[in-house]
Design a protein around this motif. Structure first.
Motif, PDB file in Angstrom:
ATOM      1  N   UNK A   5      16.766   6.012 -45.474  1.00 28.25           N
ATOM      2  CA  UNK A   5      16.857   4.764 -46.230  1.00 28.25           C
ATOM      3  C   UNK A   5      17.887   4.899 -47.355  1.00 28.25           C
ATOM      4  N   UNK A   6      17.882   6.035 -48.039  1.00 31.24           N
ATOM      5  CA  UNK A   6      18.862   6.293 -49.106  1.00 31.24           C
ATOM      6  C   UNK A   6      20.285   6.254 -48.562  1.00 31.24           C
ATOM      7  N   UNK A   7      20.492   6.870 -47.418  1.00 34.45           N
ATOM      8  CA  UNK A   7      21.824   6.894 -46.814  1.00 34.45           C
ATOM      9  C   UNK A   7      22.276   5.485 -46.422  1.00 34.45           C
ATOM     10  N   UNK A  10      23.180   3.629 -49.615  1.00 36.13           N
ATOM     11  CA  UNK A  10      24.461   4.127 -50.135  1.00 36.13           C
ATOM     12  C   UNK A  10      25.620   3.583 -49.304  1.00 36.13           C
ATOM     13  N   UNK A  11      25.458   3.545 -47.991  1.00 38.78           N
ATOM     14  CA  UNK A  11      26.489   3.029 -47.091  1.00 38.78           C
ATOM     15  C   UNK A  11      26.748   1.540 -47.366  1.00 38.78           C
ATOM     16  N   UNK A  12      25.669   0.764 -47.523  1.00 36.39           N
ATOM     17  CA  UNK A  12      25.798  -0.670 -47.794  1.00 36.39           C
ATOM     18  C   UNK A  12      26.493  -0.882 -49.142  1.00 36.39           C
TER      19      UNK A  12
END
Length: 152
Positions: A5-7, A10-12
């Motif tokens: 979820x963190x990744x 961060x991507x968004x």
């Protein structure tokens, strides 16, 4: 919050920054002007410097118009632009009669300094002397001939 979820967040976030043009400003939209003759030479766009016969003109030079490409490099455009930095707002004409009628250039605009800009042909650039008629100053009238003599 798990790692996946963190990744994704961060991507968004990064995609949003790039999509909103936050991290890389687009400097390709307007023609750039060198603020000094030295800057013009350093940018590789300098063509000629002129010495004016009137004290109202601070400096005058010709350079190739340029913009930044998306990588921040200088990209030369076509043409030869004469830049004239003046102490006071003036306009220039090609003839005395136009000057007396107030039919002059559009005057100065500001980009850190006041400049008049004229597009020169190759023939005009090859001449050692450019002749214009100057309008404006404190009295707002035709002030006479302006000679720009190319420095060797």
């Amino acid at each position: 919050m798990n790692k996946k979820t963190r990744n994704i967040l961060a991507y968004v976030f990064l995609l949003g920054m790039v999509g909103c043009n936050i991290d890389v400003p687009d400097r390709t939209l307007s023609t750039q002007i060198s603020e000094t003759i030295e800057e013009s030479k350093a940018n590789g766009v300098f063509l000629a410097e002129y010495r004016p016969n009137r004290k109202i003109i601070k400096k005058a030079w010709v350079e190739i118009p340029w913009v930044y490409d998306t990588l921040g490099n200088i990209k030369k455009q076509g043409g030869n632009e004469l830049y004239i930095e003046a102490i006071d707002s003036i306009g220039l004409s090609d003839s005395w009669s136009e000057c007396e009628q107030g039919d002059t250039s559009n005057g100065n605009f500001s980009m850190g300094a006041d400049y008049l800009i004229f597009e020169l042909t190759e023939e005009e650039l090859s001449k050692d002397t450019l002749i214009y008629y100057m309008y404006g100053g404190k009295k707002r009238k035709c002030m006479g001939e302006l000679l720009l003599i190319k420095k060797k």
